[in-house]
Design a protein around this motif. Structure first.
Motif: not given
Length: 210
Positions: A18-25, A55-60, A66-70, A81-86
């Motif tokens: 979420l942060e990087k989409q806004l701060s470093t698009p 660990e990062a890959q497992a979280a992804v 959960r339908g929150l990333a792609e 992430h897909t949090a904004k449209p979700t």
């Protein structure tokens, strides 16, 4: 609708996206390596972590389930992430949610300062309206905690990792109120006053020569 019971590392990964989409698009979506670096930043993070690629890959993978990333295919696989449209988040709401995910419960004043790299709220009224939207979402994405004893403001927390108990959310000490900090500032002010007094005396002595 994704369930709101994210593990701590899932919260960190989602907050970074979420942060990087806004701060470093210009560099978003993120490669796995860039995502690991974002998770392990020493600035704008609490706590500071040392996340591995595995660990990062497992979280992804968990967020995708959960339908929150792609993932975006290409020469280097990218993660978004897909949090904004979700949850139909606005830019402002996305910035607030990212900040809460990355640094935990904060007061509205702290949030206004800390979200500037993502969105500069012109005033607290707009920020409070966006917080209200997060709290009134279905399901609620944020909650205002009970004001801690001695605190001037109540803090806000995200609910993506489940319910938050006010007593379970530690109150961070402001740097200006840290032990010894006040005394240090007072000493610096006293030193500056002495220097100013000496300069005034020197100027008066100089002026007396004419």
């Amino acid at each position: 609708m994704p369930d709101l019971d994210l593990a701590p590392l899932e919260c960190r990964v989602l907050g970074c996206l979420l942060e990087k989409q806004l701060s470093t698009p210009d560099v978003y979506p993120l490669s796995l390596n860039a995502l690991v670096n974002a998770c392990n930043q020493s600035s704008n993070r609490e706590p500071v972590l040392a996340v591995t690629e595995a660990e990062a890959q497992a979280a992804v993978n968990a967020l995708i389930a959960r339908g929150l990333a792609e993932t975006w295919p290409g020469r280097v696989l990218k993660i978004a992430h897909t949090a904004k449209p979700t949850w139909n988040l606005s830019v402002q709401e996305g910035a607030l949610l990212a900040e809460l995910l990355l640094r935990g419960p904060q007061t509205p004043g702290e949030l206004r300062t800390n979200t500037k790299r993502m969105y500069a709220f012109p005033d607290l009224a707009e920020l409070e309206a966006c917080l209200a939207a997060l709290m009134d979402a279905e399901p609620p994405l944020a909650v205002r905690l009970a004001r801690a004893p001695g605190a001037r403001e109540a803090r806000v927390a995200h609910l993506l990792a489940g319910p938050v108990a006010a007593e379970a959310a530690p109150v961070r000490t402001s740097p200006s109120a840290a032990p010894g900090r006040v005394e240090q500032l007072e000493a610096e002010v006293a030193s500056l006053r002495e220097e100013l007094g000496a300069l005034r005396q020197a100027f008066e002595a100089f002026r007396a020569q004419f």
